[in-house]
Write an enzyme that holds these catalytic residues in place. Structure first.
Site, PDB file in Angstrom:
ATOM      1  N   CYS A 113     -66.594 -59.987  38.807  1.00 52.17           N
ATOM      2  CA  CYS A 113     -66.198 -60.120  40.216  1.00 52.17           C
ATOM      3  C   CYS A 113     -66.156 -58.781  40.945  1.00 52.17           C
ATOM      4  O   CYS A 113     -66.202 -58.737  42.173  1.00 52.17           O
ATOM      5  CB  CYS A 113     -64.846 -60.823  40.324  1.00 52.17           C
ATOM      6  SG  CYS A 113     -64.849 -62.520  39.684  1.00 52.17           S
ATOM      7  N   HIS A 249     -62.294 -59.240  47.643  1.00 48.96           N
ATOM      8  CA  HIS A 249     -62.903 -60.247  46.788  1.00 48.96           C
ATOM      9  C   HIS A 249     -62.184 -61.565  47.030  1.00 48.96           C
ATOM     10  O   HIS A 249     -60.953 -61.634  47.021  1.00 48.96           O
ATOM     11  CB  HIS A 249     -62.772 -59.819  45.326  1.00 48.96           C
ATOM     12  CG  HIS A 249     -63.112 -60.905  44.349  1.00 48.96           C
ATOM     13  ND1 HIS A 249     -64.241 -61.685  44.482  1.00 48.96           N
ATOM     14  CD2 HIS A 249     -62.455 -61.353  43.241  1.00 48.96           C
ATOM     15  CE1 HIS A 249     -64.270 -62.570  43.486  1.00 48.96           C
ATOM     16  NE2 HIS A 249     -63.205 -62.388  42.723  1.00 48.96           N
ATOM     17  N   ASN A 279     -64.451 -68.955  44.718  1.00 48.48           N
ATOM     18  CA  ASN A 279     -64.685 -67.639  44.134  1.00 48.48           C
ATOM     19  C   ASN A 279     -66.147 -67.543  43.717  1.00 48.48           C
ATOM     20  O   ASN A 279     -66.561 -68.159  42.745  1.00 48.48           O
ATOM     21  CB  ASN A 279     -63.762 -67.454  42.922  1.00 48.48           C
ATOM     22  CG  ASN A 279     -63.893 -66.081  42.283  1.00 48.48           C
ATOM     23  OD1 ASN A 279     -64.836 -65.340  42.559  1.00 48.48           O
ATOM     24  ND2 ASN A 279     -62.954 -65.744  41.421  1.00 48.48           N
TER      25      ASN A 279
END
Length: 322
Positions: A113, A249, A279
């Site tokens: 990520c 993020h 996500n």
């Protein structure tokens, strides 16, 4: 002083939109529970014939169009991904081919990520070093390919997508008033491998599934994201009061809110897209940047802090002026 300035941005989302209600059919969960735990309302999943390089190429073309450039204008192309089409060659070289980029060089970066932050820092370094004058950075993922659909703690959280950013060498005065990347901060600590990982890979001859200790990830995320953001801001000689937008993020609304609070930045100055995309790992920040610009929020001259954390653990932040 050489600065890596933003020249263009773009994104791509697969057509298959999956609302929370989809999971109510197969899991002991509900849309309300998913929203309360993550803020996510829906996400996009790639079609069976769509791989990460397909998504990345679509985003690349959108960024080129936004910048008014051709693929031949690029010196380098970096793809941040944990879900490449193949073990090798890199997804980046596949994208290079798909968009008709005949020259230059292309490679992948894998920091889960945090991948886009790591790739952006590398692109910035290439430009400052004079190795390349124009670099495209792409975050692209098809996390739907590594989901355990029986694990309600993970499979409801992730989505597929891609975002791309083009950086170009320009001169600045060396102050925080310059446009472009102003500072970067990268970190990792392999001690925490077991709280977020995929239980497969080349050595096991299996793809594996994503495994996560959600509470532990949350505990580390807010603390480490706020710390790296403050370090990057200190390096750029700015404070939270100077920041126009935080583009984090997009993992979880609770993490986003907790980090913003520790950064002393109000939520009205935070770009939030997690409710629509879930996500998307390395794709989430460039996706949010592209959406923020398309919505008229992000404008030239805006001071932006962007930060991410992912498996490794790996985390970092970048301060840039649009």
């Amino acid at each position: 002083m050489i600065r890596a300035q933003i020249k263009g941005v773009g994104h791509y989302l697969p057509k298959n939109v999956v609302p929370n209600e989809h999971f109510e059919k197969t899991l002991e969960t509900s849309s309300d529970w998913i929203v309360s735990r993550s803020g996510i309302e829906r996400r996009h999943f790639a079609a069976e014939d769509e791989n990460t390089s397909h998504l990345a190429a679509h985003a690349a073309r959108a960024a080129l169009a936004d910048a008014g450039l051709e693929a031949s204008d690029l010196d380098a192309l970096i793809v941040a991904t944990s879900t490449p089409d193949l073990t090798f060659p890199s997804a980046a070289t596949m994208v290079q081919h798909r968009i008709g980029m005949k020259g230059g060089f292309a490679f992948d970066v894998q920091a889960v990520c945090a991948g886009f932050i790591f790739a952006l820092a590398n692109a910035h370094a290439l430009i400052v070093a004079g190795t390349a004058k124009r670099v495209m950075v792409i975050g692209a993922e098809t996390f739907s390919s590594i989901m355990d659909w029986t694990d309600r703690g993970t499979c409801v959280l992730f989505g597929d997508g891609a975002g791309a950013l083009i950086l170009e060498a320009a001169t600045g005065d060396g102050t925080s008033a310059d446009r472009g990347v102003l500072s970067t901060d990268l970190n990792s600590d392999g001690t925490y491998r077991d709280i977020l990982y995929v239980d497969g890979g080349v050595s096991t001859k299996t793809t594996g599934y994503l495994r996560m200790e959600g509470k532990e990830v949350f505990r580390h995320a807010v603390e480490k994201l706020a710390a790296t953001a403050h370090t990057a801001m200190d390096k750029a000689n700015i404070t939270s009061e100077d920041v126009d937008w935080v583009v984090p993020h997009q993992a979880n609304i609770r993490i986003i809110k907790g980090t913003a609070k520790k950064m002393n930045v109000p939520m009205e100055n935070v770009i939030v897209t997690v409710q629509y995309h879930g996500n998307t790992s390395a794709a989430s920040i460039p996706l949010a940047l592209s959406v923020g610009k398309a919505q008229g929020k992000i404008k030239q001259g805006n001071l932006i802090v962007t930060e991410a954390i992912g498996g490794g653990l790996a985390w970092g932040a970048v301060v840039l002026r649009w």
